[in-house]
Design a protein around this motif. Structure first.
Motif, PDB file in Angstrom:
ATOM      1  N   ASN A  63      -4.376  -3.913  -8.487  1.00 52.15           N
ATOM      2  CA  ASN A  63      -5.197  -4.226  -9.666  1.00 52.15           C
ATOM      3  C   ASN A  63      -5.276  -3.078 -10.672  1.00 52.15           C
ATOM      4  O   ASN A  63      -6.129  -3.101 -11.562  1.00 52.15           O
ATOM      5  CB  ASN A  63      -6.614  -4.625  -9.226  1.00 52.15           C
ATOM      6  N   ALA A  69     -11.478  -5.198  -2.980  1.00 47.95           N
ATOM      7  CA  ALA A  69     -10.114  -4.706  -3.194  1.00 47.95           C
ATOM      8  C   ALA A  69      -9.375  -4.582  -1.871  1.00 47.95           C
ATOM      9  O   ALA A  69      -8.169  -4.848  -1.791  1.00 47.95           O
ATOM     10  CB  ALA A  69     -10.152  -3.357  -3.911  1.00 47.95           C
ATOM     11  N   VAL A  74     -11.188   1.953  -6.608  1.00 50.45           N
ATOM     12  CA  VAL A  74     -11.023   1.046  -5.470  1.00 50.45           C
ATOM     13  C   VAL A  74     -11.361   1.715  -4.155  1.00 50.45           C
ATOM     14  O   VAL A  74     -11.609   1.040  -3.147  1.00 50.45           O
ATOM     15  CB  VAL A  74      -9.591   0.475  -5.405  1.00 50.45           C
TER      16      VAL A  74
END
Length: 322
Positions: A203, A170, A116
């Motif tokens: 996530n 993200a 990310v």
């Protein structure tokens, strides 16, 4: 190397004062000199209209925005980041100089879709000679890489916003940096660490540290004093407690605990051995500095904890009396 649409990146540079004009000029020049050209360079000025007008006038081809949020670096960075449209967003501070291959090297780990964000090595550019009493393990206090960080490209819990690239999707999913939580005045809340934790938690992704994707970060003479270090450690102690209050109860500050239990004791022991072996009495000063830094941070953490308890008690008393 010309970037493809899938590796396109914008660079966001927050700034706030014309006192940093010379260093901002160097930062923009280094952003323009990347071997992996940025799709857009965005300079965001923090509630300083005169400076914003000057940046627009003097830097052709640079997008100039004014902070759309409350004063502070978090809102400043968000203003620039939310403006961008590229898959990746890079952040540089206005007192840094990026190496020419910085973007190219730091983008490489994103070939793994689980990554990310990334961060790179930060080298101190001392205005004066580095103080002999400053141990390598405490260099984070002046905003640069320190002993205890990975020496090869590796997963890491968090990086610093002075040298950071995020996957835009993200970043937007968590709302960017937490506004009102950051470095302003005498406050030193770790807004970059807090962002990293939210992004990876959201996530299940992770961050990568790329030590050879380096930038130089200016260290003014005012930050080379023992007094500054103690104030910085005290503020860090308060900031970590504040950050912990925003995190889920089951998410502990493991990296901080490991740093306190392993990295710093090793620093004290190594420097005492070096001092006793005749390698210079400044090593004894470094050992003492580590101990003082731990006490300063613990003091700050204790003050913030007590402040939180008093606030909770006051709120409870108000509810009981209503």
């Amino acid at each position: 190397m010309e970037p493809t649409s899938s590796t396109a990146v914008s660079i966001v540079i927050p700034t706030h004062s014309e006192k940093r004009w010379t260093s901002l000029t160097r930062t923009i020049a280094s952003a323009r000199a990347q071997t992996h050209p940025a799709a857009e360079i965005v300079v965001v000025v923090d509630h300083n209209p005169q400076m914003a007008a000057r940046v627009k006038q003097e830097f052709e081809g640079v997008t100039v925005l004014e902070n759309a949020y409350a004063r502070g670096a978090s809102g400043n960075r968000n203003t620039g980041a939310f403006h961008t449209r590229t898959p990746f967003i890079a952040f540089l501070d206005d007192d840094t100089v990026a190496s020419p291959s910085w973007l190219a090297e730091q983008l490489a780990p994103f070939s793994d879709p689980r990554v990310v964000g990334t961060g790179g090595g930060i080298i101190p550019a001392w205005e004066r000679i580095r103080p002999q009493w400053m141990p390598d393990e405490l260099l984070w206090a002046v905003g640069v890489s320190y002993t205890g960080m990975p020496t090869t490209t590796s997963p890491i819990r968090n990086v610093w916003s002075a040298n950071m690239i995020v996957r835009r999707e993200a970043f937007l999913a968590v709302g960017g940096f937490r506004t009102g939580f950051g470095k302003l005045g005498d406050q030193n809340r770790p807004e970059d660490t807090e962002l990293c934790l939210r992004m990876s938690t959201a996530n299940g992704g992770y961050w990568m540290y790329v030590p050879h994707a380096v930038i130089d970060h200016e260290v003014p003479a005012a930050r080379s004093t023992f007094g500054f270090l103690m104030r910085r450690c005290y503020a860090e102690g308060r900031g970590k407690v504040q950050m912990a209050g925003l995190m889920p109860k089951d998410q502990e500050l493991g990296a901080e605990k490991d740093y306190l239990r392993r990295t710093l004791p090793r620093a004290v022991g190594r420097n005492l051995i070096d001092a006793g072996s005749g390698r210079g009495m400044f090593h004894a000063l470094r050992a003492a500095t580590v101990v003082a830094a731990v006490f300063a941070a613990a003091w700050g953490g204790g003050v913030e904890t007590l402040a939180g308890l008093f606030e909770t008690s006051a709120v409870s008393g108000s509810v009981d009396n209503s």
